[in-house]
Design a protein around this motif. Structure first.
Motif, mmCIF file in Angstrom:
data_model
loop_
_atom_site.group_PDB
_atom_site.id
_atom_site.type_symbol
_atom_site.label_atom_id
_atom_site.label_comp_id
_atom_site.label_asym_id
_atom_site.label_seq_id
_atom_site.Cartn_x
_atom_site.Cartn_y
_atom_site.Cartn_z
ATOM 1 N N ARG B 111 0.792 -1.219 0.000
ATOM 2 C CA ARG B 111 0.000 0.000 0.000
ATOM 3 C C ARG B 111 0.835 1.284 0.000
ATOM 4 N N PRO B 112 1.929 1.359 0.807
ATOM 5 C CA PRO B 112 2.665 2.634 0.844
ATOM 6 C C PRO B 112 3.441 2.949 -0.437
ATOM 7 N N ILE B 113 3.552 1.993 -1.362
ATOM 8 C CA ILE B 113 4.322 2.256 -2.589
ATOM 9 C C ILE B 113 3.525 3.185 -3.499
ATOM 10 N N PRO B 114 4.075 4.369 -3.832
ATOM 11 C CA PRO B 114 3.323 5.251 -4.724
ATOM 12 C C PRO B 114 3.183 4.577 -6.100
ATOM 13 N N PRO B 115 2.002 4.609 -6.689
ATOM 14 C CA PRO B 115 1.807 3.942 -7.977
ATOM 15 C C PRO B 115 2.846 4.372 -9.014
ATOM 16 N N ILE B 116 3.233 5.659 -8.941
ATOM 17 C CA ILE B 116 4.167 6.193 -9.944
ATOM 18 C C ILE B 116 5.501 5.447 -9.915
ATOM 19 N N ALA B 117 5.859 4.927 -8.725
ATOM 20 C CA ALA B 117 7.111 4.179 -8.614
ATOM 21 C C ALA B 117 7.087 2.904 -9.453
ATOM 22 N N CYS B 118 5.900 2.493 -9.868
ATOM 23 C CA CYS B 118 5.766 1.254 -10.649
ATOM 24 C C CYS B 118 5.892 1.504 -12.146
ATOM 25 N N TRP B 199 -6.593 9.779 -12.022
ATOM 26 C CA TRP B 199 -6.362 10.937 -12.887
ATOM 27 C C TRP B 199 -4.916 11.445 -12.767
ATOM 28 N N SER B 200 -4.377 11.456 -11.533
ATOM 29 C CA SER B 200 -2.960 11.845 -11.380
ATOM 30 C C SER B 200 -2.053 10.837 -12.070
ATOM 31 N N CYS B 201 -2.412 9.561 -11.976
ATOM 32 C CA CYS B 201 -1.567 8.515 -12.549
ATOM 33 C C CYS B 201 -1.490 8.624 -14.067
ATOM 34 N N VAL B 202 -2.605 8.937 -14.709
ATOM 35 C CA VAL B 202 -2.577 8.985 -16.171
ATOM 36 C C VAL B 202 -1.645 10.110 -16.623
ATOM 37 N N VAL B 203 -1.708 11.238 -15.927
ATOM 38 C CA VAL B 203 -0.849 12.354 -16.300
ATOM 39 C C VAL B 203 0.622 11.977 -16.152
ATOM 40 N N ALA B 204 0.936 11.319 -15.018
ATOM 41 C CA ALA B 204 2.318 10.910 -14.785
ATOM 42 C C ALA B 204 2.789 9.931 -15.859
ATOM 43 N N ALA B 205 1.961 8.959 -16.166
ATOM 44 C CA ALA B 205 2.338 7.955 -17.160
ATOM 45 C C ALA B 205 2.566 8.599 -18.525
ATOM 46 N N SER B 210 4.628 8.674 -23.856
ATOM 47 C CA SER B 210 3.376 8.766 -24.597
ATOM 48 C C SER B 210 3.552 9.714 -25.776
ATOM 49 N N SER B 211 2.645 9.614 -26.721
ATOM 50 C CA SER B 211 2.697 10.567 -27.820
ATOM 51 C C SER B 211 1.377 11.302 -27.943
ATOM 52 N N VAL B 212 0.504 11.080 -26.958
ATOM 53 C CA VAL B 212 -0.767 11.773 -26.936
ATOM 54 C C VAL B 212 -1.316 11.726 -25.505
ATOM 55 N N GLY B 213 -2.149 12.715 -25.167
ATOM 56 C CA GLY B 213 -2.707 12.787 -23.812
ATOM 57 C C GLY B 213 -2.294 14.082 -23.143
ATOM 58 N N VAL B 214 -2.994 14.441 -22.069
ATOM 59 C CA VAL B 214 -2.733 15.731 -21.423
ATOM 60 C C VAL B 214 -1.319 15.783 -20.838
ATOM 61 N N GLY B 215 -0.869 14.679 -20.265
ATOM 62 C CA GLY B 215 0.489 14.623 -19.712
ATOM 63 C C GLY B 215 1.517 14.844 -20.806
ATOM 64 N N TYR B 216 1.282 14.211 -21.941
ATOM 65 C CA TYR B 216 2.183 14.397 -23.086
ATOM 66 C C TYR B 216 2.176 15.856 -23.526
#
Lengths: 257, 268
Positions: B111-118, B199-205, B210-216
């Motif tokens: 649980r304590p592992i931030p998803p972004i670390a994955c 929603w935070s995860c998609v931006v980080a990923a 990525s070549s498309v998306g708000v994070g990109y």
């Protein structure tokens, strides 16, 4: 339905030795009788009700309800009303009462009539769609009473049913329970810490004392109904029961209460 | 019946709305004034006017909508699977104490592992395509839903369950009519936390691969030195997050209607 409690002992295993909450409990309750059980908190009076309805098992002794054990009894035969109304906050008044129906084979139309009949009986017509949180304490307890009565239980167990209500609502509901008794002659066991309530309702008052919970004394209440709380007869029993609790020194009573 | 204060509520809402927009308006005004007076480095913080121009451009050519849609679809995929898995497993763990004991250590460690670390692991395992992003969103949505569902199920009022037992009701009825409704408020807390993590995860990923998306879009704007576009990306993330939460709250009020009648309104 007659009810017999014979040499019942109940031990809760909280620590290694266990705590004895009930000891040598003997009770004989006749069909159609109202029995009040009074005692201070911790005397095991609520546990006694749980044993009677099969939520807990006796450690020793026997309980028989019309020659059956509590857990063999059908839910339509014994009903219980708790101190808190214990309504489902997500169900309307109607749905809460409907939930009480224990029979499974009941046709829809009959079900609806039944629920409406009991809504009317407890004076909640017009509140069918209200949610529990929109009701006053007294109204909530009415719903709870209807939810239990809808099965027409032959035995009704009441665990401090009016303890959380104000004095006026309390007296109203006590009278309504007596009306129901007049009509249905339901056997009732009412656990309370209110001595007046015990005398007002009961044919018999059972006084319990704690540690371990035993039956200290039984009083047969010989007052004709309707009873008046201000009559001399009433006061006679009141004094006797107070003495049972606090000894001869009546002067202390005012202080303790 | 409790007196309803329905008369007062509309007034309150309007006042609350007016108060809530004071600060954002002040900040924008300060920003405009600051830009006119050259308080900020314009290659980092563009003027509101420039953002406006850029905004019209990305709306007209449809690129902003395209990025948002792509991100949104990813979130929906990952979230639906993650939330479903979290709620279902949560119900089981909450109901069966043996299962709870079996999972407690595993949950405690993971649980304590931030998803972004994955992210690196997912890219290695699933490639830089959709799968690794959806896996990340799945994880982001899964934990809050799982944990809050477990809490909710365990918190079911034993007194209400006792009532059902006295009435001779079976296990299924007790689950359906008591345990699940009792757990719903807590489950919803999980669902709301889950969607915001998703929603935070998609931006980080999308920022990483990525070549498309708000994070990109944000990363692209930085590489091209287009601060106005960068700001549009960031603000879009905030506004969409807000809209999602408002929608979830709307659903919550509809589904957990009985909480509204408890006097106090749910927090915003």
């Amino acid at each position: 339905m007659a009810l017999e409690v014979k040499n019942v002992r109940k031990v809760f295993s909280i620590n290694k030795d266990g705590i004895e909450v009930l000891k040598d409990i003997n009770l004989n309750i006749k069909d159609g009788e109202i029995v009040s059980v009074v005692g201070s908190s911790g005397c095991g009076k609520s546990t006694l009700l749980k044993l009677l309805i099969g939520l807990e098992d006796v450690t020793e002794g026997d309980i028989t309800i019309n020659e059956k054990k509590p857990y063999e009894i059908d839910s339509t035969e014994v009903g219980m009303i708790f101190q808190e109304a214990r309504l489902f906050p997500w169900k309307s008044v109607y749905k809460n009462i409907e939930f009480g129906i224990a029979r499974k084979d009941i046709p829809k139309k009959e079900k609806k009539e039944l629920v409406n009949h009991y809504i009317e009986l407890v004076g909640l017509k017009g509140f069918e769609n209200a949610l529990p949180d929109q009701l006053s304490g007294g109204m909530k307890q009415r719903v709870s009473i209807a939810r239990t009565l809808i099965n027409k239980p032959k035995i009704l167990l009441l665990d401090e049913p009016f303890g959380a209500l104000d004095a006026f609502t309390k007296i109203n509901l006590q009278n309504e329970m007596l009306n129901i008794w007049e009509k249905e002659k339901t056997t009732m066991i009412i656990v309370t810490h209110d001595i007046d309530e015990a005398i007002y309702l009961g044919h018999k008052v059972v006084v319990m004392s704690p540690k371990p919970g035993i039956i200290q004394k039984e009083f047969k209440i010989d007052i004709s109904r309707p009873r008046s709380r201000t009559s001399d007869d009433f006061d006679y029993y009141r004094k006797k029961i107070y003495k049972e609790f606090f000894g001869e020194n009546i002067a202390n009573i005012e202080y303790i209460i | 019946m409790k007196s309803s204060n329905s008369k007062r509520i509309p007034d309150n809402r309007i006042t609350a709305f007016i108060i809530s927009i004071i600060l954002p308006v002040l900040i924008i005004a300060l920003w405009a004034v600051g830009s006119d007076n050259n308080w900020f480095n314009q290659s980092i913080i563009p003027t509101p006017h420039k953002i406006n121009l850029q905004f019209s451009k990305v709306i007209e050519d449809g690129s902003l909508l395209k990025h948002i849609t792509v991100s949104f679809v990813r979130v929906i995929y990952g979230y639906v699977i993650g939330a479903l898995a979290g709620v279902v497993l949560g119900i089981l763990v909450g109901l069966f104490s043996k299962l709870d004991q079996a999972f407690i250590l595993l949950i405690g460690v993971l649980r304590p592992i931030p998803p972004i670390a994955c992210i690196p692991l997912f890219i290695l395992a699933l490639g830089i395509g959709e799968d690794s992003k959806i896996a990340l969103i799945f994880i982001g949505a899964f934990w809050p839903c799982l944990l809050n569902t477990i809490t909710g199920i365990k918190q079911a009022d034993s007194k209400l369950i006792e009532v059902a037992k006295v009435l001779g009701k079976g296990k299924f009825i007790i689950l359906k009519d008591i345990i699940l409704p009792s757990a719903l408020p807590s489950i919803f807390t999980g669902l709301r936390l889950g969607i915001s993590t998703a929603w935070s995860c998609v931006v980080a990923a999308e920022m990483i691969a990525s070549s498309v998306g708000v994070g990109y879009l944000i990363m692209y704007a930085r590489e091209m030195s287009k601060p106005a576009l960068l700001f549009i990306g960031i603000i879009a993330i905030g506004i969409i997050g807000l809209l999602i939460d408002l929608f979830m709250q709307f659903l919550q009020d509809k589904i957990i209607f009985w909480e509204l009648s408890r006097g106090g309104k749910n927090g915003t």
